[in-house]
Design an enzyme around this catalytic site. Structure first.
Site, PDB file in Angstrom:
ATOM      1  N   TYR A  76      -7.228  15.490  -9.367  1.00  0.00           N
ATOM      2  CA  TYR A  76      -6.288  14.572 -10.022  1.00  0.00           C
ATOM      3  C   TYR A  76      -5.257  15.384 -10.805  1.00  0.00           C
ATOM      4  CZ  TYR A  76      -4.355  11.226 -13.313  1.00  0.00           C
ATOM      5  OH  TYR A  76      -3.487  10.471 -14.066  1.00  0.00           O
ATOM      6  N   ASP A 114       0.883  -1.169   0.000  1.00  0.00           N
ATOM      7  CA  ASP A 114       0.000   0.000   0.000  1.00  0.00           C
ATOM      8  C   ASP A 114       0.916   1.213   0.000  1.00  0.00           C
ATOM      9  OD1 ASP A 114      -1.652   2.140   0.496  1.00  0.00           O
ATOM     10  OD2 ASP A 114      -2.650   1.259   2.240  1.00  0.00           O
ATOM     11  N   LYS A 137      -0.997  15.502 -10.141  1.00  0.00           N
ATOM     12  CA  LYS A 137       0.038  15.209 -11.120  1.00  0.00           C
ATOM     13  C   LYS A 137       0.942  16.419 -11.351  1.00  0.00           C
ATOM     14  CE  LYS A 137      -0.951  10.912 -11.792  1.00  0.00           C
ATOM     15  NZ  LYS A 137      -0.010   9.848 -11.376  1.00  0.00           N
ATOM     16  N   SER A 151       1.430  12.823 -15.516  1.00  0.00           N
ATOM     17  CA  SER A 151       0.345  12.765 -16.497  1.00  0.00           C
ATOM     18  C   SER A 151       0.283  14.064 -17.281  1.00  0.00           C
ATOM     19  CB  SER A 151      -1.000  12.547 -15.791  1.00  0.00           C
ATOM     20  OG  SER A 151      -2.084  12.670 -16.689  1.00  0.00           O
TER      21      SER A 151
END
Length: 248
Positions: free
Chosen positions: A152, A59, A156, A139
């Site tokens: 999100y 994890d 990134k 990303s």
């Protein structure tokens, strides 16, 4: 065999981009720890790759779990030459103010805190050996954000800034740090990015990519193998776009 004799840890390697990177690393001669929250998936992927791969359940948002992974890797592989921080999650598309606090916390724990935790666990040994390569999978969302994926996108962007900060600090110790910025690809996250997986939604996504296709695990494996090899020994602090021209 540009990674012959090297050892690597790849997180989120049971599927998607991580699997593509782990496969390519092994094909290039590296021994690879296939690390993933999905322990069964990690075992299956390691078995597919063969003798060059070992599975590990981790994890990446939990410090104790990451420390256990680092200890297992060092026990099985000896020195660690390469670390790929690939594990990542997203929230479903939504107006920024409607994303739940739990989803926000999960995105930043997996996408951002994990980079700190793996650095805490593995950078000291890389500094001691005077060499190492760290690759963060960011990303295009951090360069050219998509609406309704706000947090999100932000995670990134954080990862790209962390890459540069790590690179400048670790360069005197012989450790290089780079990032890859894929566009959306055929991975388990694709449906989450789109909200729904329909031909119409795929067509909308593909229309934003000049080369007209998604990033593939093979694309990512090829780029990762180069950046983590000695051929890239003068490259650090870059965020290479593997995006078919989306960010132009």
């Amino acid at each position: 065999m540009r990674l012959a004799g090297k050892t690597a840890i790849v997180t989120g390697a049971a599927s998607g981009f991580g699997a593509g990177i782990a496969r390519r690393f092994a094909a290039e001669g590296a021994r690879v720890l296939v690390a993933d929250l999905d322990g069964a998936g990690a075992k299956a992927m390691a078995a597919e790759i063969g003798d060059a791969a070992l599975p590990c359940r981790v994890d990446v948002s939990d410090g104790k779990s990451v420390a256990a992974m680092a200890n297992a890797a060092q026990a099985a592989l000896g020195r660690i030459d390469i670390l790929v921080n690939n594990a990542g999650v997203t929230h479903l598309p939504a107006p920024m103010e409607e994303v739940s606090e739990a989803d926000f916390d999960r995105v930043f724990a997996v996408n951002c805190k994990s980079v700190y935790l793996t650095a805490r666990a593995l950078v000291p040994a890389m500094k001691a050996q005077g060499a190492g390569a760290i690759l963060n999978i960011a990303s295009t969302a951090g360069v050219s954000p998509r609406p309704r994926l706000n947090w999100y996108n932000a995670s990134k962007g954080w990862m790209m800034t962390a890459t540069k900060a790590m690179a400048i600090e670790l360069a005197p110790h012989g450790v290089r740090v780079n990032a890859l910025n894929p566009v959306a690809g055929e991975t388990p996250l694709l449906r989450s990015f789109m909200g729904e997986d329909t031909p119409e939604m795929r067509a909308r996504f593909l229309a934003t990519i000049p080369m007209g296709r998604f990033s593939t695990p093979g694309d990512m494996g090829a780029a990762a193998a180069f950046l983590c090899s000695d051929e890239a020994s003068m490259i650090t602090g870059v965020a290479m776009e593997v995006d078919g021209g989306r960010c132009i």
